[in-house]
Write a protein that holds these residues in place. Structure first.
Motif, PDB file in Angstrom:
ATOM      1  N   ASP A   1     -16.730 -91.263 -21.952  1.00 26.83           N
ATOM      2  CA  ASP A   1     -18.126 -92.030 -22.719  1.00 26.83           C
ATOM      3  C   ASP A   1     -17.524 -92.871 -23.775  1.00 26.83           C
ATOM      4  O   ASP A   1     -17.040 -92.312 -24.762  1.00 26.83           O
ATOM      5  N   LEU A   2     -17.514 -94.268 -23.548  1.00 26.61           N
ATOM      6  CA  LEU A   2     -17.075 -95.279 -24.462  1.00 26.61           C
ATOM      7  C   LEU A   2     -17.636 -95.086 -25.859  1.00 26.61           C
ATOM      8  O   LEU A   2     -17.263 -95.269 -26.960  1.00 26.61           O
TER       9      LEU A   2
ATOM     10  N   ALA B   1      -5.131 -82.635 -24.695  1.00 28.89           N
ATOM     11  CA  ALA B   1      -4.957 -81.711 -25.589  1.00 28.89           C
ATOM     12  C   ALA B   1      -3.924 -81.754 -26.606  1.00 28.89           C
ATOM     13  O   ALA B   1      -3.952 -81.428 -27.658  1.00 28.89           O
ATOM     14  N   SER B   2      -2.886 -82.621 -26.228  1.00 33.50           N
ATOM     15  CA  SER B   2      -1.900 -82.709 -27.222  1.00 33.50           C
ATOM     16  C   SER B   2      -1.996 -84.048 -27.987  1.00 33.50           C
ATOM     17  O   SER B   2      -1.205 -84.408 -28.789  1.00 33.50           O
TER      18      SER B   2
ATOM     19  N   LYS C   1     -12.221 -82.873 -28.032  1.00 36.56           N
ATOM     20  CA  LYS C   1     -13.448 -82.692 -28.368  1.00 36.56           C
ATOM     21  C   LYS C   1     -14.181 -83.940 -27.961  1.00 36.56           C
ATOM     22  O   LYS C   1     -15.480 -83.892 -27.676  1.00 36.56           O
ATOM     23  N   VAL C   2     -13.697 -85.172 -27.964  1.00 31.47           N
ATOM     24  CA  VAL C   2     -14.226 -86.424 -27.725  1.00 31.47           C
ATOM     25  C   VAL C   2     -14.012 -86.736 -26.115  1.00 31.47           C
ATOM     26  O   VAL C   2     -14.972 -87.125 -25.522  1.00 31.47           O
ATOM     27  N   LEU C   3     -13.017 -86.382 -25.725  1.00 30.35           N
ATOM     28  CA  LEU C   3     -12.817 -86.529 -24.206  1.00 30.35           C
ATOM     29  C   LEU C   3     -13.048 -85.633 -23.233  1.00 30.35           C
ATOM     30  O   LEU C   3     -12.698 -84.498 -23.381  1.00 30.35           O
TER      31      LEU C   3
ATOM     32  N   TRP D   1      -8.407 -94.237 -27.948  1.00 31.01           N
ATOM     33  CA  TRP D   1      -8.232 -95.246 -26.591  1.00 31.01           C
ATOM     34  C   TRP D   1      -6.995 -95.534 -26.282  1.00 31.01           C
ATOM     35  O   TRP D   1      -6.725 -95.715 -25.083  1.00 31.01           O
ATOM     36  N   LYS D   2      -6.037 -95.546 -27.209  1.00 28.78           N
ATOM     37  CA  LYS D   2      -4.845 -96.091 -26.836  1.00 28.78           C
ATOM     38  C   LYS D   2      -4.233 -94.974 -26.215  1.00 28.78           C
ATOM     39  O   LYS D   2      -3.520 -95.167 -25.053  1.00 28.78           O
ATOM     40  N   ARG D   3      -4.334 -93.752 -26.336  1.00 27.62           N
ATOM     41  CA  ARG D   3      -3.961 -92.590 -25.530  1.00 27.62           C
ATOM     42  C   ARG D   3      -4.460 -92.491 -24.196  1.00 27.62           C
ATOM     43  O   ARG D   3      -4.090 -92.353 -23.165  1.00 27.62           O
TER      44      ARG D   3
END
Length: 429
Positions: free
Chosen positions: A369-370, A344-345, A352-354, A384-386
């Motif tokens: 979903d890669l 969320a942060s 919206k992606v993850l 992706w880094k997150r």
């Protein structure tokens, strides 16, 4: 012996140990099975009405019974089907590993003795004197090739029928832990196939010992371990980052358990008890992201005393499942809350992606979903880094970092792009 329901993770690890450490062929031989035939990838045994075929190229070894379609799997499955119960199979498996078994032999015609020819002789492998493919095709600088990390670890392989030495392939060696070279991969410019007229990459593996890895000089006092897909990415990363004190490990394409074991052994060899940070520098594509998770999960499963991570890959979705040793619902809910707060942060649009992580009674599940992440080229690296940071902070004490090339899919393409844009010396990125 504790009940399975009290600590299923304990039994999963025991089963994995039994499957990986057993000498399956030796065990069958000691149990009275007769070796009927063998090939490079399989061995077939017979006892009474059983015809057991071992697929020895797989790691762990798998088997199937020609006379019973339900009798197949790994070594523990073989024991379980022939034991009174699950716990007896565990005892038998633990008792079987570590034993020395006589080799199983069949009568074969005596072959004529041939003189051993090394890979170096067979493929005319010599010290690097013609680096054209590296400097012109891969845009690597001579300084990189002479650097402390890579000096003496790259070779030429001259075409055996080329007396003038014009066809100079690049040979990247694959090292064993004893320092000896177990295999090479040869590279050169793409060529046009005379059969179909298509342009194809030139890449040749010299033998089937795929588990060994290309690594940089282990004598360099490294401050971090960088894990990449190819040796060329390792050299490009080294050049782009201003020749850091790093140890490089190339997974050379696909990743399996044997390569992961080599990875852990090299990491221990260069880092000792220092616990050097691991930098995942795979390609920025779906396969590279999958490799990130495979190495991360293997690291967690080897060292974490809290969780066991399982990956279920159904392209393009990777389901991450976390099994907790404590079975504490409070602990699981705390981690899920942390993961979801980090989502969320995160960077703009990340929520919206993850998908959010979900806590069940006995596990935590997080679906990634890669392909969906890759649809946002300007933000996908941050997203992706997150993801990797969340898992690393939670379960590796932040011991694993992620490095992705800034604008291209891999580090070698990044180096080529940077050099095309500027004739100046590279800034330390």
């Amino acid at each position: 012996m504790i009940n399975y329901s009290q600590n299923p993770l304990h039994y999963k690890r025991l089963i994995a140990q039994i499957n990986e450490d057993i000498d399956f062929s030796g065990y069958l031989n000691a149990q009275g099975y007769q070796l009927l035939k063998k090939s490079t990838g399989s061995r077939e045994f017979k006892k009474n009405d059983e015809r057991i075929v071992l697929q020895i190229k797989r790691q762990p070894v798998t088997y199937f019974n020609r006379n019973d379609s339900s009798d197949k799997g790994r070594f523990f499955k073989f024991l379980h089907m022939r034991s009174a119960n699950f716990y007896e199979a565990i005892k038998s498996g633990l008792g079987a590993i570590g034993q020395s078994y006589p080799a199983a032999n069949i009568h074969t015609p005596q072959k004529s003795i041939k003189n051993f020819i090394s890979l170096e002789e067979r493929y005319n492998i010599q010290p690097l004197t013609k680096p054209f493919y590296l400097t012109e095709g891969r845009n690597l600088s001579p300084a990189t090739l002479r650097s402390e990390a890579f000096k003496g670890r790259i070779f030429n392989a001259f075409h055996i029928n080329d007396e003038q030495g014009r066809i100079a392939n690049i040979a990247l060696p694959k090292y064993g832990m004893d320092g000896s070279i177990k295999n090479y991969t040869l590279y050169n410019r793409p060529y046009r196939d005379s059969k179909d007229g298509k342009t194809k990459k030139f890449r040749l593996f010299l033998n089937e010992r795929y588990e060994y890895l290309f690594v940089s000089n282990p004598e360099v006092k490294a401050e971090k371990v960088v894990c990449v897909e190819s040796g060329f990415d390792a050299m490009a990363y080294h050049e782009l980052h201003g020749f850091p004190k790093a140890f490089y490990i190339s997974m050379s394409g696909h990743i399996d358990n044997r390569k992961l074991e080599q990875f852990f052994q090299w990491n221990t060899f260069v880092g000792g008890t220092a616990n050097l940070p691991i930098h995942l520098a795979f390609d920025h594509d779906i396969e590279g992201m999958r490799y990130d998770l495979m190495v991360l999960s293997a690291w967690i499963n080897r060292w974490s005393d809290r969780v066991f991570m399982e990956l279920d890959w159904k392209r393009p979705v990777m389901m991450v499942q976390l099994d907790y040793r404590s079975k504490s619902l409070t602990e699981m809910e705390r981690d899920v809350d942390f993961i979801n707060k980090q989502i969320a942060s995160g960077p703009e649009g990340m929520a919206k992606v993850l998908e959010k992580a979900i806590c069940f009674k006995d596990k935590v599940v997080w679906e990634l979903d890669l392909d969906k992440i890759q649809r946002f080229p300007h933000l996908s690296r941050d997203y992706w880094k997150r993801v990797i940071s969340i898992l690393s902070v939670s379960f590796t004490r932040d011991g694993i970092k992620m490095d992705k090339s800034h604008t291209r899919n891999d580090w070698n393409d990044e180096l080529i792009s940077v050099k095309k844009k500027s004739d100046c010396h590279l800034a330390h990125l």
